[in-house]
Motif scaffolding. Structure first.
Motif, short mmCIF file in Angstrom:
data_model
loop_
_atom_site.label_atom_id
_atom_site.label_comp_id
_atom_site.label_asym_id
_atom_site.label_seq_id
_atom_site.Cartn_x
_atom_site.Cartn_y
_atom_site.Cartn_z
N GLU A 93 0.89 -1.16 0.00
CA GLU A 93 0.00 0.00 0.00
C GLU A 93 0.93 1.21 0.00
O GLU A 93 1.60 1.48 1.00
N GLU A 139 1.81 -6.63 8.54
CA GLU A 139 1.94 -5.35 7.86
C GLU A 139 3.04 -4.55 8.54
O GLU A 139 3.00 -4.34 9.75
N LYS A 173 -3.79 -6.47 14.64
CA LYS A 173 -4.50 -5.83 13.53
C LYS A 173 -5.88 -5.29 13.95
O LYS A 173 -6.67 -5.97 14.56
MG MG Z 1 -4.49 -1.70 5.11
#
Ligand code: MG
Ligand code: ADP
Ligand code: ZN
Length: 473
Positions: free
Chosen positions: A10, A211, A262
Motif C-alpha cells: 500500500e 503489515e 491488527k
Molecule cells: Mg491496510
C-alpha cells in the motif's frame, strides 16, 4: 518445508499540488514548523473543507498511467481515530468508492519473465502532520497535515523482496512520468505499508499477513522483508502460529517489532464525509485530461529501441528521466543517427552534467545544437576530437556549431596531400620512434598519430592519418 512468499504493498504517493487537499495552505517542504496551517487543516470547529480539483486531476492521471478504470462516482469518508499528528481526530479518505479501480504495473519477474502486478485501487486522502521529538519534549508540526496523498494498493502479487523493489521502482518512474508527484524519497513523498506472508509451496490459501508500517526507503523495505520472511519461516518451522499484526521496522536493531495486533475497518467508525459532495466525473472530463498523459516509460523504452535502433541498455538509461528521453529523441531526429545520438547523450552529455553539476535543462545546450554538431561529425566536416572539444563550450554558452566551425576554421582536413606533408615531417623528426616501429614495436605508432594530429592542430581526419602512416612502414 519450502515456502512461497506473498507480498502486497500500500503505497502513499504525495501529489505535487501547490496547495493542500481541502484548504489553501501551501505544501512547500521544509518550511518553518506550523507556518502552513489554517482553521481547516487544524480542524477548528466550524471550518469547512473545499476540494482541490488539481488533486483529483492528478489522481486520475496516475490512474490512467496505471491502466485503472476511472470511477464516474467517488466519495470521501471520515476515518476516525485519535493521534496527536492529526488535529481533527479523523482523516478524510475514501473507503468504498475510490477514484481509480484495477490496473497494473509491469515488472521483470524472478525468472526474467514479464509479469504484471495488479493494482486493486487508488484512493485519495489527506496526510497527517509530523511529530518532532527533542530531548525531553515532543512537538507537532502540522505543515504536512492535509497534504494530498494517493494510496495505491496492490494485489498480493509479488513473490520476493526483489519483485517488491522492482514494482516500487516501476511505480515511481510511472508517477514521475505522469507528472503527478516528485516521488522524492528523502522528503517522504513515497511511503509504503508492506504486507507480507508466507505459505507452504503449492498451498492455495494465503498465509497470515504481517503489515510493516510507513517505510520510506527502498533499501529499508528490502531489509525488512528479508528479516520478516525469515522470522515467519522460523516461527512456522517451530510449529508456532502467526498472528495478524502490524509491525514497525527498527532501523537501528534491523528487526521488525510488534506495534499492535491488527485493527478492523469497523474500529475506525467510517462514515461518509458530510462536508464534501461526492465526485462525479464525466467521460468528457476524463478524456480531456487523458490527452495530456505521456507515453508510459516501459512503452517508451520499447519504442525507442525499435525507432532508433539503440540497445536495451541505452534505452533504459535514456528513458529513466523524461526530460533526458525527450532531449535524446530530439537529437536523434535532428542528426538522423540514433546510435550516435545515444552514445553522445549518454557518454558525453551526462559526463558534462556530472562534472559541472549543472543540469541539462539549466545548461545552454539544446537538442538542436547537439544534433547539428553530430551532423557535422557524420558528414565528416569535423572530426571526433573537434566535436568533443566543442561540446563543453556549447554546454556552457551555446552557439551555432556550423558557424563556430566556419569562423574558427575547425573543418576537418581530409585532403590527403596536406596530411601526407604532416606525416612526412613527423617521420623525419622522430627517427628513434620510427626505428622502434621498424623493429616491430607497433605500439609506438600511436605516438606518431598523435604528433600528426598535433601538427594539423587537431583537424586532420584520424582515419586518413592512420592509413597514410601504415603505408609508410
Ligand atoms: Mg491496510
Ligand atoms: P486490510 O483490510 O487488512 O488492509 P487488504 O485485503 O485491504 O487488507 O489488503 C491490504 C494489502 O495487503 C494489499 O496490498 C494486499 O495486496 C495485501 N495483502 C492482503 N493479503 C495478503 C497476504 N496474505 N499476504 C501478503 N499481502 C497481503
Ligand atoms: Zn490549511
Amino acid at each position: 518445508m519450502e515456502y512461497e512468499v506473498v507480498i502486497g504493498l500500500e503505497t502513499h504517493v504525495q501529489l505535487k499540488t501547490k496547495t493542500k487537499m481541502f484548504c489553501g495552505c501551501g505544501t512547500t517542504f521544509g518550511a518553518q514548523p506550523n507556518s502552513h496551517v489554517c482553521p481547516v487543516c487544524l480542524g477548528y470547529p466550524g471550518a469547512l473543507p473545499s476540494m482541490n480539483k488539481e488533486a483529483i486531476r492528478y489522481t486520475v492521471m496516475a490512474g490512467l498511467m496505471l491502466g485503472c478504470r476511472i470511477a464516474e462516482y467517488a466519495k470521501f469518508d471520515r476515518k476516525n481515530y485519535f493521534y496527536p499528528d492529526s488535529a481533527k481526530n479523523y482523516q478524510i479518505t475514501q473507503l468504498d468508492y475510490p477514484l481509480c479501480i484495477g490496473g497494473g504495473v509491469e515488472i521483470t519477474g524472478e525468472e526474467g519473465e514479464k509479469k504484471t502486478i495488479r493494482i486493486h485501487h487508488i484512493h485519495l486522502e489527506e496526510d497527517v502532520g509530523k511529530l518532532v521529538h527533542r530531548a525531553g519534549a515532543s512537538g507537532v508540526d502540522y505543515n504536512r497535515a492535509g497534504t494530498p496523498l494517493m494510496e495505491i494498493v496492490s494485489e498480493p502479487d509479488m513473490r520476493s523482496p526483489d519483485e517488491a523493489i522492482a514494482y516500487l521502482n516501476a511505480l515511481r518512474e510511472m508517477m514521475i512520468y505522469a507528472g503527478v508527484s516528485e516521488c522524492n524519497l528523502e522528503e517522504g513523498n513515497m511511503r509504503s505499508d508492506v504486507n507480507v506472508s508466507i505459505r507452504p509451496k503449492g498451498q492455495k490459501e494465503y498465509g497470515t499477513k504481517i503489515e510493516i508500517k510507513n517505510m520510506n526507503t527502498f533499501s529499508g523495505i528490502y531489509a525488512a522483508l528479508q528479516y520478516e520472511i525469515e522470522r515467519q519461516k522460523a516461527a512456522l518451522n517451530a510449529g508456532q502460529a502467526l498472528r495478524q499484526e502490524t509491525r514497525r521496522w527498527d532501523t537501528e536493531l534491523f528487526e521488525t517489532q510488534v506495534m499492535r495486533s491488527k485493527e478492523n475497518a469497523d474500529d475506525y467508525r467510517y462514515f461518509p464525509e458530510p462536508d464534501l459532495m461526492p465526485i462525479s466525473l464525466t467521460q468528457e472530463q476524463i478524456a480531456t485530461w487523458a490527452k495530456d498523459l505521456p507515453e508510459a516509460p516501459a512503452k517508451r523504452r520499447e519504442r525507442m529501441i525499435a525507432e532508433y535502433g539503440i540497445p536495451e541498455y541505452d534505452a533504459g538509461v535514456l528513458s529513466a528521466d523524461r526530460a533526458l528521453a525527450d532531449f535524446f529523441e530530439a537529437v536523434a531526429k535532428h542528426c538522423g543517427n540514433g546510435k550516435l545520438a545515444s552514445n553522445w547523450v549518454m557518454a558525453e552529455v551526462l559526463a558534462l552534467t556530472a562534472k559541472t553539476g549543472v543540469e541539462l535543462s539549466a545548461s545552454a545546450l539544446t537538442a538542436e545544437m547537439l544534433g547539428e554538431l553530430l551532423k557535422l561529425l557524420e558528414s565528416k566536416t569535423i572530426n571526433g576530437p573537434t566535436a568533443k572539444a566543442l561540446l563543453p563550450e556549447l554546454f556552457e554558452k551555446g552557439g551555432n556549431p556550423a558557424d563556430i566551425v566556419k569562423e574558427r576554421g575547425l573543418g576537418q582536413v581530409s585532403d590527403t596531400s596536406a596530411i601526407e606533408a604532416f606525416v612526412d615531417a613527423v617521420i623525419e623528426a622522430n627517427p628513434k620512434v620510427v626505428a622502434e616501429i621498424k623493429a616491430g614495436k607497433m605500439a609506438a605508432m600511436g605516438f606518431l598519430v598523435g604528433q600528426v594530429m598535433k601538427q594539423s592542430k587537431g583537424k586532420a581526419s584520424p582515419q586518413i592519418v592512420q592509413e597514410l602512416l601504415k603505408k609508410k612502414f
